[in-house]
Scaffold this active site. Structure first.
Site: not given
Ligand code: PNS
Length: 164
Positions: A18, A42, A91, A129
């Protein structure tokens, strides 16, 4: 024209991936607002306040970067803070489908905000994460993958509870 960008996410916790994107964004845009979603479905490991603190620590010294929280629709928030760009990281190909859906939905909701995808450094292409939380919970080292303040807090969390 000065361009403000918003970089939204859950940041549970912020990783060096990040941070890499934040630094790249800070070069491209006049102002970058890193915005943490307040009411995600979440269940986060870190509280909103902890995530704000960790991000603030991580971006210290980046003069055109600010940290904030938001609720509701991202495009509404972008309008409120006068951001014309949403920054998201990609990514690998696996990120693309979800990111494309989100970008196109946001475009449908507002034609005034453009999503821009940035790639992190190769070193971070496998980093997330979720991986950080998992490795850390199982006693693995996340040294070099997260800012030092996050590493410290992960260790603290781990000593407080056994099942992250
Ligand atoms: O880091 P994440 O969890 O992938 O970030 C997802 C986030 C916060 C960017 C996304 O869930 C979001 O923008 N939520 C706000 C609600 C919204 O605007 N939804 C419509 C667009 S999909």
């Amino acid at each position: 024209m000065k361009i403000r960008a918003v970089y939204p996410g859950t940041f549970d916790p912020v990783t060096n991936g990040h941070l890499d994107l934040i630094k790249r964004s800070a070069v491209q845009f006049d102002k970058v607002i890193v915005a943490i979603l307040k009411n995600s479905d979440k269940l986060p490991l870190f509280t909103l306040e902890e995530r704000v603190e960790m991000l603030k620590e991580a971006v210290r010294g980046l003069d055109n970067v600010a940290v904030a929280t938001f609720g509701g629709l991202l495009v509404d928030y972008a309008h409120r803070i006068k951001a014309s760009v949403i920054v998201r990281g990609i990514r690998a190909v696996s990120d693309y489908e979800y990111e494309l859906q989100m970008a196109l939905m946001n475009r449908r909701l507002s034609s005034k905000v453009e999503t821009v995808f940035l790639m992190p450094a190769e070193t971070y292409t496998y980093l997330s994460s979720r991986m950080v939380r998992e490795v850390s919970a199982l006693g693995g080292s996340v040294h070099g993958l997260v800012p030092p303040g996050v590493e410290r807090r992960l260790k603290q969390k781990l000593s407080q509870k056994t099942d992250i």
